[in-house]
Design a protein around this motif. Structure first.
Motif, PDB file in Angstrom:
ATOM      1  N   ASN A 178       0.838  -1.204   0.000  1.00 32.48           N
ATOM      2  CA  ASN A 178       0.000   0.000   0.000  1.00 32.48           C
ATOM      3  C   ASN A 178       0.867   1.246   0.000  1.00 32.48           C
ATOM      4  O   ASN A 178       2.066   1.181   0.281  1.00 32.48           O
ATOM      5  N   GLY A 179       0.256   2.375  -0.324  1.00 32.59           N
ATOM      6  CA  GLY A 179       0.962   3.646  -0.334  1.00 32.59           C
ATOM      7  C   GLY A 179       0.803   4.360   0.998  1.00 32.59           C
ATOM      8  O   GLY A 179      -0.248   4.267   1.639  1.00 32.59           O
ATOM      9  N   THR A 180       1.840   5.093   1.403  1.00 32.80           N
ATOM     10  CA  THR A 180       1.771   5.786   2.700  1.00 32.80           C
ATOM     11  C   THR A 180       0.844   6.998   2.653  1.00 32.80           C
ATOM     12  O   THR A 180       0.410   7.491   3.688  1.00 32.80           O
ATOM     13  N   ASN A 181       0.516   7.496   1.446  1.00 31.41           N
ATOM     14  CA  ASN A 181      -0.378   8.654   1.320  1.00 31.41           C
ATOM     15  C   ASN A 181      -1.753   8.261   0.783  1.00 31.41           C
ATOM     16  O   ASN A 181      -2.453   9.078   0.194  1.00 31.41           O
ATOM     17  N   ASP A 182      -2.135   7.013   0.972  1.00 33.52           N
ATOM     18  CA  ASP A 182      -3.419   6.513   0.467  1.00 33.52           C
ATOM     19  C   ASP A 182      -4.557   7.083   1.313  1.00 33.52           C
ATOM     20  O   ASP A 182      -4.659   6.819   2.504  1.00 33.52           O
ATOM     21  N   ARG A 183      -5.442   7.872   0.675  1.00 34.32           N
ATOM     22  CA  ARG A 183      -6.577   8.447   1.399  1.00 34.32           C
ATOM     23  C   ARG A 183      -7.855   7.638   1.191  1.00 34.32           C
ATOM     24  O   ARG A 183      -8.853   7.867   1.855  1.00 34.32           O
ATOM     25  N   VAL A 184      -7.830   6.708   0.239  1.00 38.91           N
ATOM     26  CA  VAL A 184      -9.003   5.851  -0.012  1.00 38.91           C
ATOM     27  C   VAL A 184      -8.998   4.674   0.952  1.00 38.91           C
ATOM     28  O   VAL A 184     -10.013   4.336   1.563  1.00 38.91           O
ATOM     29  N   ALA A 185      -7.845   4.042   1.080  1.00 42.91           N
ATOM     30  CA  ALA A 185      -7.666   2.915   2.004  1.00 42.91           C
ATOM     31  C   ALA A 185      -6.509   3.282   2.927  1.00 42.91           C
ATOM     32  O   ALA A 185      -5.354   2.970   2.643  1.00 42.91           O
ATOM     33  N   PRO A 186      -6.796   3.975   4.033  1.00 41.95           N
ATOM     34  CA  PRO A 186      -5.732   4.531   4.873  1.00 41.95           C
ATOM     35  C   PRO A 186      -4.741   3.479   5.371  1.00 41.95           C
ATOM     36  O   PRO A 186      -5.125   2.356   5.720  1.00 41.95           O
ATOM     37  N   PRO A 187      -3.440   3.847   5.397  1.00 40.09           N
ATOM     38  CA  PRO A 187      -2.393   2.910   5.800  1.00 40.09           C
ATOM     39  C   PRO A 187      -2.625   2.285   7.179  1.00 40.09           C
ATOM     40  O   PRO A 187      -2.284   1.121   7.385  1.00 40.09           O
ATOM     41  N   ALA A 188      -3.195   3.038   8.108  1.00 40.45           N
ATOM     42  CA  ALA A 188      -3.402   2.507   9.468  1.00 40.45           C
ATOM     43  C   ALA A 188      -4.295   1.269   9.436  1.00 40.45           C
ATOM     44  O   ALA A 188      -4.057   0.293  10.166  1.00 40.45           O
ATOM     45  N   ASP A 189      -5.318   1.288   8.578  1.00 34.34           N
ATOM     46  CA  ASP A 189      -6.224   0.134   8.481  1.00 34.34           C
ATOM     47  C   ASP A 189      -5.522  -1.056   7.840  1.00 34.34           C
ATOM     48  O   ASP A 189      -5.742  -2.208   8.227  1.00 34.34           O
ATOM     49  N   THR A 190      -4.675  -0.774   6.847  1.00 34.73           N
ATOM     50  CA  THR A 190      -3.916  -1.859   6.204  1.00 34.73           C
ATOM     51  C   THR A 190      -2.944  -2.485   7.200  1.00 34.73           C
ATOM     52  O   THR A 190      -2.831  -3.718   7.282  1.00 34.73           O
ATOM     53  N   ARG A 191      -2.277  -1.629   7.989  1.00 31.98           N
ATOM     54  CA  ARG A 191      -1.344  -2.159   8.994  1.00 31.98           C
ATOM     55  C   ARG A 191      -2.065  -3.025  10.016  1.00 31.98           C
ATOM     56  O   ARG A 191      -1.539  -4.058  10.451  1.00 31.98           O
ATOM     57  N   SER A 192      -3.263  -2.606  10.405  1.00 40.36           N
ATOM     58  CA  SER A 192      -4.059  -3.387  11.361  1.00 40.36           C
ATOM     59  C   SER A 192      -4.414  -4.759  10.782  1.00 40.36           C
ATOM     60  O   SER A 192      -4.307  -5.791  11.463  1.00 40.36           O
ATOM     61  N   LEU A 193      -4.812  -4.783   9.499  1.00 37.06           N
ATOM     62  CA  LEU A 193      -5.129  -6.040   8.817  1.00 37.06           C
ATOM     63  C   LEU A 193      -3.900  -6.944   8.774  1.00 37.06           C
ATOM     64  O   LEU A 193      -3.983  -8.133   9.103  1.00 37.06           O
ATOM     65  N   VAL A 194      -2.758  -6.380   8.395  1.00 36.13           N
ATOM     66  CA  VAL A 194      -1.531  -7.169   8.310  1.00 36.13           C
ATOM     67  C   VAL A 194      -1.152  -7.710   9.689  1.00 36.13           C
ATOM     68  O   VAL A 194      -0.736  -8.860   9.832  1.00 36.13           O
ATOM     69  N   GLY A 195      -1.347  -6.888  10.722  1.00 38.60           N
ATOM     70  CA  GLY A 195      -1.042  -7.320  12.085  1.00 38.60           C
ATOM     71  C   GLY A 195      -1.836  -8.547  12.482  1.00 38.60           C
ATOM     72  O   GLY A 195      -1.300  -9.489  13.092  1.00 38.60           O
ATOM     73  N   LYS A 196      -3.104  -8.567  12.112  1.00 44.96           N
ATOM     74  CA  LYS A 196      -3.953  -9.731  12.420  1.00 44.96           C
ATOM     75  C   LYS A 196      -3.479 -10.962  11.647  1.00 44.96           C
ATOM     76  O   LYS A 196      -3.472 -12.078  12.171  1.00 44.96           O
ATOM     77  N   LEU A 197      -3.088 -10.761  10.399  1.00 43.96           N
ATOM     78  CA  LEU A 197      -2.634 -11.887   9.578  1.00 43.96           C
ATOM     79  C   LEU A 197      -1.295 -12.435  10.080  1.00 43.96           C
ATOM     80  O   LEU A 197      -1.040 -13.635   9.996  1.00 43.96           O
ATOM     81  N   HIS A 198      -0.456 -11.556  10.629  1.00 42.62           N
ATOM     82  CA  HIS A 198       0.849 -11.987  11.148  1.00 42.62           C
ATOM     83  C   HIS A 198       0.707 -12.970  12.312  1.00 42.62           C
ATOM     84  O   HIS A 198       1.614 -13.752  12.588  1.00 42.62           O
ATOM     85  N   GLU A 199      -0.428 -12.908  13.005  1.00 37.77           N
ATOM     86  CA  GLU A 199      -0.623 -13.772  14.169  1.00 37.77           C
ATOM     87  C   GLU A 199      -0.899 -15.222  13.772  1.00 37.77           C
ATOM     88  O   GLU A 199      -0.863 -16.120  14.608  1.00 37.77           O
TER      89      GLU A 199
END
Length: 217
Positions: free
Chosen positions: A153-174
């Motif tokens: 993802n892009g760090t300046n993504d305003r459609v799909a904000p990076p914080a939400d992507t990081r949260s999703l990835v965090g759950k998948l990492h578990e």
């Protein structure tokens, strides 16, 4: 590149099919962004993903979801689009029965559909999820996520904000048994305007090549 028409659940689906000369080449399908916000198989990100996979030796299919371009039917909240993606994969597999690897790549809405397809089709060996809109759609169906893949993802993504992507990835990492690789393209917005497109395709290429090399060891 041949234009193809193949059967979908609601009638014909329109695609672009790009075969390799090698019979057992890996296969990939590319899924486009939201049909109601101008998403088509000719979206720049989708087009560039298509050629990135083709240039790595994949036989590639991208297509229009129902109601887009010459594909029949109408938008169906993602439910029908998932069925369209399954039909596209059926078509691609029917033409390439000796393929050793099967990948799915999706951008935005297409990333959400691609991750759902992953849950249904155990033969998918890897995925690329570009700018998954974790702020708009529920990704909790990925429990457990059946295969390793790349989320980018892009760090300046305003459609799909990076914080939400990081949260999703965090759950998948578990989750055990899979490896989720997460890459952020510094300064990129949702559509990877230049010069970020090259960074996106380079990251995808590096990741997929590494996975293919590991699988042959």
């Amino acid at each position: 590149m041949p234009e193809v028409i193949f059967p979908g659940p609601e009638g014909r689906l329109e695609g672009r099919y790009h075969p390799q000369k090698i019979k057992d080449a890996p296969i990939a399908i590319i899924l486009h962004p939201h049909p109601q916000f101008g998403g088509t198989m000719n979206n720049r990100v989708v087009y560039n993903l298509h050629y990135t996979f083709f240039n790595m030796g994949f036989t590639v299919l991208r297509f229009n979801f129902r109601g887009v371009g010459r594909s029949q039917g109408e938008y169906d909240q993602g439910i029908g689009e998932l069925s369209d993606a399954a039909s596209a994969l059926d078509y691609l597999q029917s033409m390439n029965q000796n393929a050793k690897h099967c990948w799915v790549a999706g951008f935005s809405f297409g990333a959400w559909i691609g991750m759902q397809l992953l849950m249904r089709r155990p033969e998918i060996t890897g995925f690329v999820s570009v700018s998954p809109p974790a702020n708009m759609y529920d990704f909790s169906f990925l429990a457990p996520c059946p295969s390793s893949g790349l989320v980018i993802n892009g760090t300046n993504d305003r459609v799909a904000p990076p914080a939400d992507t990081r949260s999703l990835v965090g759950k998948l990492h578990e989750q055990k048994g899979i490896t989720i690789t997460h890459t952020e393209v510094e300064g990129a917005g949702h559509f990877y305007e230049d010069p970020h497109m090259e960074t996106l395709t380079g990251s995808v290429s590096d990741y997929v090549k590494r996975r293919l090399t590991e699988s042959t060891r």
